[in-house]
Write a protein that holds these residues in place. Structure first.
Motif, PDB file in Angstrom:
ATOM      1  N   TYR A  30     -14.063 -86.062  10.893  1.00 19.17           N
ATOM      2  CA  TYR A  30     -13.995 -84.606  11.005  1.00 19.17           C
ATOM      3  C   TYR A  30     -14.987 -84.159  12.086  1.00 19.17           C
ATOM      4  O   TYR A  30     -16.197 -84.390  11.969  1.00 19.17           O
TER       5      TYR A  30
ATOM      6  N   ILE B   4     -10.042 -85.162  13.416  1.00 17.96           N
ATOM      7  CA  ILE B   4      -9.561 -83.854  12.963  1.00 17.96           C
ATOM      8  C   ILE B   4     -10.553 -82.791  13.414  1.00 17.96           C
ATOM      9  O   ILE B   4     -11.711 -82.773  12.986  1.00 17.96           O
ATOM     10  N   ASN B   5     -10.097 -81.908  14.290  1.00 20.76           N
ATOM     11  CA  ASN B   5     -10.944 -80.872  14.877  1.00 20.76           C
ATOM     12  C   ASN B   5     -10.244 -79.528  14.727  1.00 20.76           C
ATOM     13  O   ASN B   5      -9.225 -79.270  15.374  1.00 20.76           O
ATOM     14  N   ASN B   6     -10.772 -78.690  13.837  1.00 21.77           N
ATOM     15  CA  ASN B   6     -10.178 -77.369  13.579  1.00 21.77           C
ATOM     16  C   ASN B   6      -8.693 -77.473  13.248  1.00 21.77           C
ATOM     17  O   ASN B   6      -7.870 -76.679  13.705  1.00 21.77           O
ATOM     18  N   GLY B   7      -8.343 -78.466  12.455  1.00 26.47           N
ATOM     19  CA  GLY B   7      -6.958 -78.641  12.047  1.00 26.47           C
ATOM     20  C   GLY B   7      -6.108 -79.431  13.018  1.00 26.47           C
ATOM     21  O   GLY B   7      -4.990 -79.828  12.683  1.00 26.47           O
ATOM     22  N   ASN B   8      -6.598 -79.642  14.218  1.00 27.50           N
ATOM     23  CA  ASN B   8      -5.866 -80.434  15.214  1.00 27.50           C
ATOM     24  C   ASN B   8      -6.196 -81.912  15.033  1.00 27.50           C
ATOM     25  O   ASN B   8      -7.363 -82.292  14.937  1.00 27.50           O
ATOM     26  N   GLU B   9      -5.165 -82.723  15.008  1.00 31.60           N
ATOM     27  CA  GLU B   9      -5.339 -84.152  14.752  1.00 31.60           C
ATOM     28  C   GLU B   9      -5.001 -84.970  15.990  1.00 31.60           C
ATOM     29  O   GLU B   9      -3.951 -84.797  16.599  1.00 31.60           O
TER      30      GLU B   9
ATOM     31  N   GLU C 201     -10.572 -91.201   8.664  1.00 35.24           N
ATOM     32  CA  GLU C 201     -10.645 -89.905   9.327  1.00 35.24           C
ATOM     33  C   GLU C 201     -12.059 -89.587   9.787  1.00 35.24           C
ATOM     34  O   GLU C 201     -13.042 -89.984   9.151  1.00 35.24           O
TER      35      GLU C 201
END
Length: 554
Positions: A91, A263-268, A89
């Motif tokens: 972030y 993963i960007n502000n909860g968006n994957e 992952e």
């Protein structure tokens, strides 16, 4: 055009066949790649290729080999690149200065000296071409085994962390990198404010400080087997396109592609994405453009040699095309038609005379150009011919002109960073010519007649709203060059052109105040002349007074 030097042994290894110098000289130009020279270096044969800017996938030996294998029929159709999930992952936080990023992992790649050199060269060429010298995107390639996931792309303060930048053994903060490191000094202008982009691993070890420098920790060497590729930038398409080109090149080295989760502000999202693009084209469109009479099977064969997948649809009588992800140059059907022409074979085209009877005559503007040339030569000036492409430094900065106050046309995919702006004026290029000829004796008197391009919102030109403006410009330099000399030249030329005119004082940042005048025709300013400002003369590293003028040709 950009050039790349390719080791012949490496090229033959990737193509999987031996190549004579004669074959290289003949075949590669037929696929649209010029061979500049073949020479010996350190007992190795090197081939220097000149690459068209519209084919960034050819900026590496891997891309050239891939294209050549299709061109000569060894391979056909869309190259298949499998992507495996790594479950690692990244972030991604809000990085205002460079908001876009892409990541990929390449495992089990054997890196020898030739592969390492190819990776470094591809980075440099992509930085320069797609990246606009790292402004639009920057590349980092790292030894994956020296860091631990998850990874973090974020902004930090200038003194928040210390790391060893690539090529140095001392710890530096991001702020110190910009002040002391040679790459930091060179690219500091790409970062604004007091926050700096950084990529770190799970243990807060610095992987990269984009777009400036990688960390020493992840330096790639011949012992490296697993790579982390990261692209960051200000342009989403540039980031994604560059990642696709690099990933496919490394996969051609028998590396295995693995994806990561961003993963960007909860968006994957998953990176990389090598999903092919698609297009449709008719047989008539291809044949009409090329003047041929090819059937569907012949066209599909050409497309497969160009490494597309293609099939004929009997339902709508179109050819449906699948475009590989590394072909970032395909903008419309004309690019596809060009590939059909290349793989049909330029040598197979026959020339036909147009079925039309006309009498040729010079255009009116060309007649004016010729008259002005003869007049200027009669006044003792030498004609020069500069490129119509230049850059902001020459056209604006060196002329003491505020670039923010001017609109200009910039080339989307320039051949070099020195030739990326279509000239709106000729005068700076004449000063550059003087600078390149300082070794010649004085006086130097030169002129140029030609087209400039200026923004015109009223113009109907598609997208750009610009127009060609024909202009004449001249400069004179010697110990006693002065206002009266250039005034006499301008008035003499205008009188010869039989134009009613007037002159008046004019304030221009490139000229000495009080020694500059404007040329007025029909209540419109069509030009100016005078003594160049000392700062402008120094900017072009000239040592004597310079006078000059520029005028539109009506």
């Amino acid at each position: 055009m950009p050039t790349i030097n390719v080791n012949k042994i490496d090229l033959e290894k990737l193509i999987n066949m031996s190549l004579s110098d004669k074959t290289i000289d003949h075949k590669f130009p037929m696929m649209g790649v010029e061979v500049e020279e073949i020479f010996e270096e350190n007992n190795q044969k090197i081939v220097q290729f000149s690459i068209n800017p519209d084919r960034p996938d050819y900026l590496s030996v891997e891309g050239l080999a891939r294209g050549f294998r299709g061109f000569i029929g060894i391979d056909a159709g869309l190259p298949k690149y499998d992507i495996y999930a790594s479950d690692l992952e990244v972030y991604v936080e809000n990085v205002k200065s460079r908001p876009y990023c892409g990541f990929a992992i390449i495992k089990n790649i054997i890196i020898d000296d030739l592969v390492l050199e190819s990776i470094i060269n591809l980075q440099e060429k992509l930085h320069w071409s797609i990246g606009r010298d790292r402004k639009k995107m920057a590349i980092g390639i790292h030894d994956l085994d020296k860091i631990e996931a998850p990874f973090y792309y974020k902004e930090i303060n200038g003194d928040e962390i210390e790391f060893e930048p690539l090529g140095h053994n001392e710890l530096m903060t991001p702020k110190e990198v910009l002040e002391k490191h040679e790459k930091g000094v060179k690219y500091a202008h790409l970062l604004r404010g007091d926050k700096f982009p950084i990529i770190v691993d799970k243990n807060n070890a610095v992987i990269s400080m984009p777009p400036i420098i990688n960390g020493n920790l992840t330096k790639v060497g011949t012992e490296t087997r697993n790579l982390l590729v990261e692209i960051t930038g200000t342009d989403k398409n540039a980031v994604e396109n560059t990642l696709n080109i690099i990933v496919c090149a490394l996969a051609d080295r028998r590396g295995t592609i693995f994806s990561l989760k961003l993963i960007n502000n909860g968006n994957e999202t998953i990176s990389p994405d090598l999903t092919p693009d698609s297009a449709e084209i008719t047989i008539d469109e291809i044949n009409t453009r090329l003047g041929l009479n090819l059937n569907a099977g012949e066209i599909i064969a050409c497309l497969k040699k160009a490494r597309y997948d293609a099939q004929y649809s009997y339902e709508d009588e179109n050819i449906k095309i699948t475009i590989p992800a590394y072909r970032t140059d395909i903008l419309n059907n004309m690019d596809i038609i060009k590939d059909v022409a290349i793989n049909y074979g330029y040598e197979n085209f026959n020339g036909n005379l147009p079925v039309v009877a006309t009498i040729g005559e010079k255009h009116d503007i060309e007649k004016k150009f010729e008259f002005i040339r003869n007049t200027m030569i009669g006044y003792g000036l030498f004609e020069v011919m500069n490129l119509t492409l230049s850059n902001q430094e020459v056209l604006f900065n060196k002329m003491n002109i505020n670039i923010e106050d001017n609109e200009y046309v910039e080339v989307l995919k320039p051949a070099s960073i020195e030739h990326r702006v279509v000239r709106p004026t000729i005068l700076p290029l004449l000063l550059e010519t003087l600078a390149n000829n300082k070794h010649n004796e004085l006086p130097q008197k030169i002129f140029e007649v030609g087209d400039c391009v200026v923004i015109d919102e009223k113009d109907e030109t598609l997208y750009t709203h610009c127009k060609n403006v024909p202009k004449v410009s001249a400069v004179i330099t010697h110990h006693n060059a002065n206002f009266n000399e250039i005034k006499g030249l301008v008035e003499g030329l205008i009188r010869e052109m039989n134009i009613e005119y007037s002159i008046d004082n004019y304030k221009h940042p490139s000229f000495i105040e009080g020694r500059c005048a404007k040329i007025i025709v029909d209540d419109e300013i069509v030009g100016y002349f005078g003594e160049l400002h000392p700062e402008v003369i120094l900017n072009f590293e000239l040592g004597y007074p310079v006078v000059g003028f520029e005028m539109e040709i009506k």
